[in-house]
Design a protein around this motif. Structure first.
Motif, short mmCIF file in Angstrom:
data_model
loop_
_atom_site.label_atom_id
_atom_site.label_comp_id
_atom_site.label_asym_id
_atom_site.label_seq_id
_atom_site.Cartn_x
_atom_site.Cartn_y
_atom_site.Cartn_z
N LEU A 1 1.72 -1.42 9.19
CA LEU A 1 3.18 -1.39 9.13
C LEU A 1 3.75 -0.48 10.21
N LYS A 2 3.04 0.62 10.54
CA LYS A 2 3.46 1.49 11.64
C LYS A 2 3.55 0.69 12.94
N ASP A 3 2.47 -0.05 13.22
CA ASP A 3 2.43 -0.83 14.46
C ASP A 3 3.47 -1.94 14.46
N MET A 4 3.63 -2.60 13.33
CA MET A 4 4.62 -3.67 13.25
C MET A 4 6.03 -3.13 13.45
N ALA A 5 6.32 -2.00 12.82
CA ALA A 5 7.65 -1.40 12.96
C ALA A 5 7.93 -1.01 14.40
N SER A 6 6.91 -0.47 15.08
CA SER A 6 7.09 -0.09 16.48
C SER A 6 7.26 -1.31 17.37
N THR A 7 6.54 -2.39 17.06
CA THR A 7 6.59 -3.61 17.88
C THR A 7 7.96 -4.27 17.81
N VAL A 8 8.52 -4.37 16.60
CA VAL A 8 9.81 -5.08 16.44
C VAL A 8 10.99 -4.12 16.41
N ASN A 9 10.70 -2.81 16.56
CA ASN A 9 11.76 -1.79 16.54
C ASN A 9 12.53 -1.82 15.22
N ALA A 10 11.79 -1.81 14.11
CA ALA A 10 12.40 -1.89 12.78
C ALA A 10 13.11 -0.59 12.43
N ASN A 11 14.30 -0.71 11.85
CA ASN A 11 15.06 0.45 11.39
C ASN A 11 14.87 0.71 9.91
N ILE A 12 14.65 -0.37 9.14
CA ILE A 12 14.49 -0.26 7.70
C ILE A 12 13.31 -1.15 7.28
N MET A 13 12.44 -0.61 6.41
CA MET A 13 11.38 -1.41 5.79
C MET A 13 11.47 -1.20 4.29
N ALA A 14 11.60 -2.29 3.55
CA ALA A 14 11.80 -2.22 2.11
C ALA A 14 10.79 -3.13 1.42
N PHE A 15 9.95 -2.54 0.56
CA PHE A 15 8.87 -3.31 -0.04
C PHE A 15 8.85 -3.16 -1.56
N ALA A 16 8.66 -4.29 -2.22
CA ALA A 16 8.48 -4.31 -3.67
C ALA A 16 7.00 -4.23 -4.00
N GLU A 17 6.70 -3.88 -5.24
CA GLU A 17 5.33 -3.69 -5.72
C GLU A 17 4.57 -2.70 -4.84
N SER A 18 5.10 -1.49 -4.77
CA SER A 18 4.44 -0.45 -3.99
C SER A 18 3.16 0.05 -4.66
N HIS A 19 3.08 -0.07 -6.00
CA HIS A 19 1.91 0.35 -6.78
C HIS A 19 1.63 1.85 -6.63
N LEU A 20 2.67 2.65 -6.44
CA LEU A 20 2.48 4.09 -6.30
C LEU A 20 2.66 4.79 -7.63
N HIS A 21 2.17 6.01 -7.69
CA HIS A 21 2.30 6.84 -8.89
C HIS A 21 2.38 8.29 -8.44
N PRO A 22 2.72 9.23 -9.33
CA PRO A 22 2.88 10.64 -8.92
C PRO A 22 1.65 11.24 -8.27
N GLY A 23 0.47 10.67 -8.50
CA GLY A 23 -0.75 11.19 -7.89
C GLY A 23 -0.84 10.91 -6.40
N ILE A 24 -0.03 9.97 -5.91
CA ILE A 24 0.02 9.67 -4.48
C ILE A 24 1.29 10.32 -3.93
N ILE A 25 1.15 11.32 -3.07
CA ILE A 25 2.31 12.05 -2.57
C ILE A 25 2.88 11.34 -1.34
N ASP A 26 4.11 11.71 -0.99
CA ASP A 26 4.83 11.04 0.09
C ASP A 26 4.09 11.12 1.43
N SER A 27 3.40 12.24 1.69
CA SER A 27 2.73 12.40 2.98
C SER A 27 1.62 11.37 3.18
N GLU A 28 1.05 10.85 2.09
CA GLU A 28 -0.02 9.85 2.21
C GLU A 28 0.51 8.49 2.63
N VAL A 29 1.78 8.24 2.37
CA VAL A 29 2.38 6.94 2.75
C VAL A 29 3.47 7.13 3.80
N HIS A 30 3.49 8.31 4.42
CA HIS A 30 4.52 8.61 5.42
C HIS A 30 4.29 7.82 6.70
#
Length: 493
Positions: A28-57
């Motif tokens: 997603l990092k590479d895709m965002a850089s390639t198309v110059n994305a300003n916003i990425m919005a995804f459903a079914e992230s499957h995250l929980h409090p055990g996964i902190i923001d820095s891991e998906v930053h």
């Protein structure tokens, strides 16, 4: 296409950080850089409090998430360009549905991301719709553009026309009517007209201003069984980012981890320093001149023999090999979405896209293994490098600003940001009472105050060398950018 338009990537990601495939974030990092994305919005992230923001930053983006409560899977996540400041973020989640509502005053726009799972109880979805309605009612401007996007799992709604077809339960039809009624009240139109999973349109995008949507393209990916949606929106974003020309000293620009210290010492040993620095007069003016000559010669040799650090980038930089693969993938996607593409050609192109994504996945995995091994190998020689690598996954490095001033204007200029923060800092202090101000310390304090005088401090060359040897090679340089590792590793006669 003009690069100034707002670009959004959305879809059902089916787990953005699963243990079985941790290549989704770098993809997603590479895709965002390639198309110059300003916003990425995804459903079914499957995250929980055990996964902190820095891991998906993702560098250059602010992350907002709403994890499903008391159950696994579900959840939503939004990445927003750090130069698009959010004035209000509201999250809602229950055991079934999740939603994120984000206000971006610079665009006079609101983005709402929703995930509704299959077989969702009516009361759970009704709570989400109520949360969206309340958020919209509280908008400062009733003329704001509102965009609702997400995976609603209503395969029985026919688009265009929003016709509810048979073949679904009464509970699901009730929720579909609730969504359509809510969007009709806001005069919203649904713009996704091609299947997003097999032959069904499950991922929807509603907007109350059709002029804000320029393009809406569907593209397949192995990241998920859902297709991704690329939306080009009619918002001008080129002026949002301010480039700051930060001065970096010459010596601070070099990568000393790649220096050959033996060759450097030989080179320095060939210089006749005593002849170069000929000032016999020890006045401050002559001493300063000698110091300038010394540093200039030092910089010249270091620049010749030590490579520069990679330039610091706000957005993610793609290595050349992956950049080529991403470009090939983009070209194949364009062919795939062409009206003239025949069925046989479609399957062939699709296989090529998946093959490129497999190559990218292999590249991400090998790159991560290489970085981990490099960090482990440097634990003893350069522990700072190891801990810096580990820290990437434990805390998020964010920039200061942009900020919103009292006039609701977005401020990106560093000087104006500093002034706003200074005013806020000063505002928390109380004004001292005039009758408590000490005006004459000699009469206020009982002890006699002797005028401080500084005596001469004597030191020699050996004292200086001992002080240098006590410095840690990983110590941070001062304002002049002169690194400690250069002092420690170079012996100048």
């Amino acid at each position: 296409m003009d690069q100034s338009y707002l670009r959004t990537i959305t879809g059902n990601i089916q787990g953005i950080y699963p243990l079985s495939n941790q290549c989704k974030i770098p993809f997603l990092k590479d895709m965002a850089s390639t198309v110059n994305a300003n916003i990425m919005a995804f459903a079914e992230s499957h995250l929980h409090p055990g996964i902190i923001d820095s891991e998906v930053h993702i560098a250059g983006y602010c992350v907002h998430r709403s994890d499903r409560k008391n159950r696994s899977h579900g959840g939503v996540i939004i990445y927003i360009d750090e130069y698009l400041p959010c004035t209000k973020v509201t999250s809602y989640s229950n055991e079934h549905c999740s939603a994120l509502m984000v206000n971006i005053s610079k665009l006079n726009a609101v983005f709402i991301l929703v995930y509704r799972p299959p077989n969702c109880p009516s009361n759970a979805f009704r709570e989400v719709v109520a949360a969206m309605e309340e958020h919209i009612k509280e908008l400062e401007s009733q003329t704001s553009d509102v965009t609702i996007l997400g995976d609603f799992n209503f395969p029985f709604i026919r688009w265009p026309g929003s016709e509810i077809q048979t073949g679904s339960t009464s509970t699901e039809q009730e929720q579909a009517r609730l969504l359509l009624s809510f969007t009709d009240q806001l005069f919203m139109e649904q713009v996704v007209l091609k299947p997003t999973r097999k032959n069904n349109i499950l991922d929807l995008i509603f907007c109350n201003n059709l002029e804000s949507i320029l393009h809406c393209d569907i593209e397949p990916t192995k990241l998920s069984v859902h297709n991704l949606i690329h939306v080009t929106m009619n918002y001008q974003c080129y002026s949002l980012q301010t480039v700051t020309n930060e001065f970096i000293p010459t010596l601070a620009q070099l990568d000393y981890s790649k220096a050959d210290w033996n060759q450097l010492n030989q080179r320095f040993g060939q210089i006749k320093w005593s002849e170069m620095l000929t000032s016999e007069n020890t006045s401050s003016e002559n001493t300063s001149t000698d110091l300038e000559l010394f540093i200039q010669e030092l910089e010249r040799i270091c620049v010749e023999m030590i490579p520069k650090k990679l330039s610091r980038r706000t957005k993610h930089h793609i290595p050349r090999i992956r950049r080529i693969l991403m470009r090939k993938r983009s070209k194949l996607v364009k062919k795939l979405t062409s009206i003239n593409t025949k069925k046989g050609q479609y399957e062939k192109i699709l296989k090529s896209i998946y093959a490129i994504e497999d190559e990218l996945k292999t590249s991400y995995e090998s790159d991560r293994q290489r970085q981990e091994q490099e960090a482990v190998d440097k634990i003893k020689a350069n522990p700072k490098f190891f801990y810096k690598y580990v820290a990437k996954f434990s805390k998020t490095r964010t920039t200061v600003g942009p900020l919103i001033n009292n006039d609701k204007e977005c401020i990106t200029d560093p000087g104006e940001i500093a002034e706003i923060l200074n005013k806020q800092y000063k505002s928390v202090f109380s004004v001292p009472r005039k009758d408590k101000i000490i005006r004459d310390p000699t009469t206020f304090f009982d002890e006699d105050i002797i005028d401080p005088q500084m005596s001469d401090v004597m030191f020699n060359t050996e004292d200086i060398l001992n002080a240098i040897n006590k410095l840690s090679a990983q110590s941070t340089a001062g304002p002049d950018g002169f690194p400690a590792i250069l002092l420690n590793s170079v012996g100048i006669p």
